[in-house]
Design a protein around this motif. Structure first.
Motif, mmCIF file in Angstrom:
data_model
loop_
_atom_site.group_PDB
_atom_site.id
_atom_site.type_symbol
_atom_site.label_atom_id
_atom_site.label_comp_id
_atom_site.label_asym_id
_atom_site.label_seq_id
_atom_site.Cartn_x
_atom_site.Cartn_y
_atom_site.Cartn_z
ATOM 1 N N PRO A 64 -4.968 3.518 -30.262
ATOM 2 C CA PRO A 64 -5.742 4.269 -29.741
ATOM 3 C C PRO A 64 -6.295 4.102 -28.215
ATOM 4 C CG PRO A 64 -7.031 2.735 -31.157
ATOM 5 C CD PRO A 64 -5.719 2.610 -31.479
ATOM 6 N N LEU A 65 -6.651 4.940 -27.455
ATOM 7 C CA LEU A 65 -6.778 4.782 -26.130
ATOM 8 C C LEU A 65 -8.432 4.641 -26.070
ATOM 9 C CD1 LEU A 65 -5.204 7.877 -24.291
ATOM 10 C CD2 LEU A 65 -4.204 5.619 -24.451
ATOM 11 N N LEU A 66 -8.682 3.808 -25.023
ATOM 12 C CA LEU A 66 -10.130 3.356 -24.929
ATOM 13 C C LEU A 66 -11.125 4.508 -24.039
ATOM 14 C CD1 LEU A 66 -9.745 -0.426 -23.820
ATOM 15 C CD2 LEU A 66 -10.298 0.472 -25.926
ATOM 16 N N THR A 67 -12.251 4.829 -24.549
ATOM 17 C CA THR A 67 -12.915 5.492 -23.622
ATOM 18 C C THR A 67 -13.560 4.550 -22.537
ATOM 19 O OG1 THR A 67 -15.190 4.674 -24.834
ATOM 20 C CG2 THR A 67 -14.048 6.419 -25.814
ATOM 21 N N GLU A 68 -13.938 5.359 -21.511
ATOM 22 C CA GLU A 68 -14.367 4.705 -20.067
ATOM 23 C C GLU A 68 -15.569 3.558 -20.448
ATOM 24 O OE1 GLU A 68 -15.879 5.843 -15.690
ATOM 25 O OE2 GLU A 68 -15.561 7.171 -17.195
ATOM 26 N N LYS A 74 -1.166 -9.138 -15.734
ATOM 27 C CA LYS A 74 -1.681 -9.541 -14.405
ATOM 28 C C LYS A 74 -3.019 -8.858 -14.136
ATOM 29 C CE LYS A 74 2.415 -11.795 -12.667
ATOM 30 N NZ LYS A 74 3.349 -12.078 -11.468
ATOM 31 N N ALA A 75 -2.784 -7.505 -14.108
ATOM 32 C CA ALA A 75 -3.830 -6.395 -13.793
ATOM 33 C C ALA A 75 -4.858 -6.684 -14.428
ATOM 34 C CB ALA A 75 -3.039 -4.984 -14.218
ATOM 35 N N VAL A 76 -4.811 -6.856 -15.909
ATOM 36 C CA VAL A 76 -6.117 -7.109 -16.628
ATOM 37 C C VAL A 76 -6.793 -8.089 -16.263
ATOM 38 C CG1 VAL A 76 -6.836 -7.835 -19.133
ATOM 39 C CG2 VAL A 76 -5.175 -5.780 -18.658
ATOM 40 N N LYS A 77 -6.111 -9.169 -15.775
ATOM 41 C CA LYS A 77 -6.809 -10.528 -15.470
ATOM 42 C C LYS A 77 -7.488 -10.351 -14.230
ATOM 43 C CE LYS A 77 -5.789 -15.425 -14.208
ATOM 44 N NZ LYS A 77 -4.921 -16.190 -14.209
ATOM 45 N N ARG A 78 -7.014 -9.426 -13.455
ATOM 46 C CA ARG A 78 -7.749 -8.979 -11.918
ATOM 47 C C ARG A 78 -8.826 -7.800 -11.900
ATOM 48 N NH1 ARG A 78 -2.836 -11.305 -11.441
ATOM 49 N NH2 ARG A 78 -2.371 -12.896 -9.735
ATOM 50 N N PHE A 79 -8.612 -7.190 -13.127
ATOM 51 C CA PHE A 79 -9.393 -5.877 -13.125
ATOM 52 C C PHE A 79 -10.729 -6.074 -13.051
ATOM 53 C CE2 PHE A 79 -11.289 -2.341 -15.654
ATOM 54 C CZ PHE A 79 -11.040 -1.377 -14.684
ATOM 55 N N ASP A 80 -11.417 -5.375 -12.145
ATOM 56 C CA ASP A 80 -13.149 -5.383 -11.945
ATOM 57 C C ASP A 80 -13.489 -4.041 -12.442
ATOM 58 O OD1 ASP A 80 -15.697 -5.717 -11.106
ATOM 59 O OD2 ASP A 80 -15.494 -6.487 -9.223
ATOM 60 N N PRO A 81 -14.525 -3.892 -13.301
ATOM 61 C CA PRO A 81 -14.970 -2.828 -13.792
ATOM 62 C C PRO A 81 -15.995 -2.177 -13.086
ATOM 63 C CG PRO A 81 -15.888 -4.424 -14.990
ATOM 64 C CD PRO A 81 -14.693 -4.967 -14.232
ATOM 65 N N ARG A 118 -15.326 -1.710 -9.780
ATOM 66 C CA ARG A 118 -15.025 -0.952 -8.850
ATOM 67 C C ARG A 118 -15.079 0.673 -8.804
ATOM 68 N NH1 ARG A 118 -9.590 -4.549 -7.083
ATOM 69 N NH2 ARG A 118 -10.841 -6.289 -6.333
ATOM 70 N N GLY A 119 -15.434 1.198 -10.069
ATOM 71 C CA GLY A 119 -15.317 2.397 -10.298
ATOM 72 C C GLY A 119 -13.952 3.282 -10.887
ATOM 73 N N VAL A 120 -12.995 2.376 -10.913
ATOM 74 C CA VAL A 120 -11.819 3.010 -11.152
ATOM 75 C C VAL A 120 -11.227 2.700 -12.573
ATOM 76 C CG1 VAL A 120 -10.999 3.195 -8.875
ATOM 77 C CG2 VAL A 120 -10.500 1.159 -10.323
ATOM 78 N N ARG A 121 -10.574 3.246 -13.301
ATOM 79 C CA ARG A 121 -10.090 2.909 -14.731
ATOM 80 C C ARG A 121 -8.847 1.718 -14.537
ATOM 81 N NH1 ARG A 121 -11.538 6.345 -18.913
ATOM 82 N NH2 ARG A 121 -10.553 4.665 -20.075
ATOM 83 N N LEU A 122 -8.788 1.215 -15.687
ATOM 84 C CA LEU A 122 -7.810 0.152 -15.544
ATOM 85 C C LEU A 122 -6.406 0.830 -15.266
ATOM 86 C CD1 LEU A 122 -6.862 -2.664 -16.101
ATOM 87 C CD2 LEU A 122 -6.973 -2.170 -18.502
ATOM 88 N N VAL A 123 -6.035 2.145 -15.942
ATOM 89 C CA VAL A 123 -4.734 2.651 -15.755
ATOM 90 C C VAL A 123 -4.377 2.620 -14.369
ATOM 91 C CG1 VAL A 123 -5.358 5.188 -16.146
ATOM 92 C CG2 VAL A 123 -3.126 4.239 -16.676
#
Length: 284
Positions: free
Chosen positions: A27-31, A88-95, A97-102
């Motif tokens: 399943p996809l994640l909600t925001e 690598k993206a998951v490790k660097r992702f900052d929630p 920043r106002g953008v979705r992980l995808v």
């Protein structure tokens, strides 16, 4: 921080089709779910949160990797490299920043796939600079038709991508040209000449031939010695991946045989190759 979400884990064994079906069922994640997991990973180092973020975006990697099938490389290997970019993206992702992980992950996924293609595709020999790599991956999409590029198109494309017009023409030739067999196939007409019959060898002087044969023999012995230093599993993986007489085994095929993940096979392969290079360097 605990999360109530449950995720079906893609099986480490089975075919590529089964893997794709499996990740498409996740399943996809909600925001909010994505944000909570990302903060848990960032603030608490929650490995389980990282796992859920990766699993929920595996379908994205499959979709992106499918767009690179025209380069003749195994879909499973493209997916595997894309998965590395996703992690690598998951490790660097900052929630915050106002953008979705995808949106953030697409760059990292494509970067890993691009690197893999450039290293492995046999026709890419000039894609050594950032501008040339951009040309390599954009030439097909920027063409107006399947016809040969005209002068004004070549100039416009060169200016847009920051390369020389002659580099555009050379890359187009490489991408549009097919491979020519050095020797005639078993079904070819007896009177047909393959390149092996008429290409001259400028280094065919007898002493050079003998020296080359001696060098090849030493290299062959060195390879066998380096392989003998590996454990049975590592040796089999290297042989199946790089020294097979027929079609090389994919990471997923080997993962299915050993009952581990494709990433684990990739790690074993990389460690084995590094050990072999060190061994060959000592014998040189």
């Amino acid at each position: 921080m605990s999360h109530a979400l449950t995720f079906p884990v893609p099986s480490a064994v089975g075919s590529l089709d089964q893997y794709i079906q499996s990740v498409n069922r996740i399943p996809l994640l909600t925001e909010k779910e994505e944000s909570d997991l990302a903060r848990s990973l960032r603030d608490e180092g929650d490995v389980e949160a990282a796992r859920k973020l990766v699993l929920s975006h595996l379908r994205v990697v499959v979709a992106i990797a499918r767009g690179y099938l025209g380069y003749g490389l195994p879909h499973s290997d493209l997916i595997q490299e894309g998965n590395v970019g996703l992690m690598k993206a998951v490790k660097r992702f900052d929630p915050d920043r106002g953008v979705r992980l995808v949106s953030f992950a697409i760059h990292w996924i494509k970067a890993e796939i691009h690197e893999y293609i450039v290293k492995n595709w046999r026709l890419v020999k000039i894609a050594t600079t950032k501008a040339q790599r951009k040309l390599f991956f954009n030439l097909r999409s920027m063409r107006r038709s399947s016809n040969t590029l005209q002068g004004d198109e070549v100039i416009a494309m060169a200016e847009h991508l920051g390369v020389k017009p002659e580099e555009v023409r050379e890359m187009e030739t490489r991408l549009s040209g097919g491979d020519v067999a050095l020797e005639a196939g078993p079904d070819d007409d007896e009177e047909r000449f393959a390149p092996i019959a008429y290409l001259a060898d400028p280094h065919a002087e007898p002493s050079e031939v003998i020296a080359q044969r001696q060098y090849a023999h030493l290299q062959d012995e060195g390879l066998h010695t380096a392989l003998a230093k590996l454990d049975d599993r590592s040796r089999t993986i290297v042989q199946r991946r790089w020294l097979a007489d027929g079609e090389a085994a994919t990471l997923h095929e080997l993962a299915a045989e050993y009952g581990v993940s494709a990433e684990r096979i990739r790690q074993i392969e990389a460690k084995a190759m590094q050990k072999m290079r060190s061994q060959l360097a000592e014998l040189a």
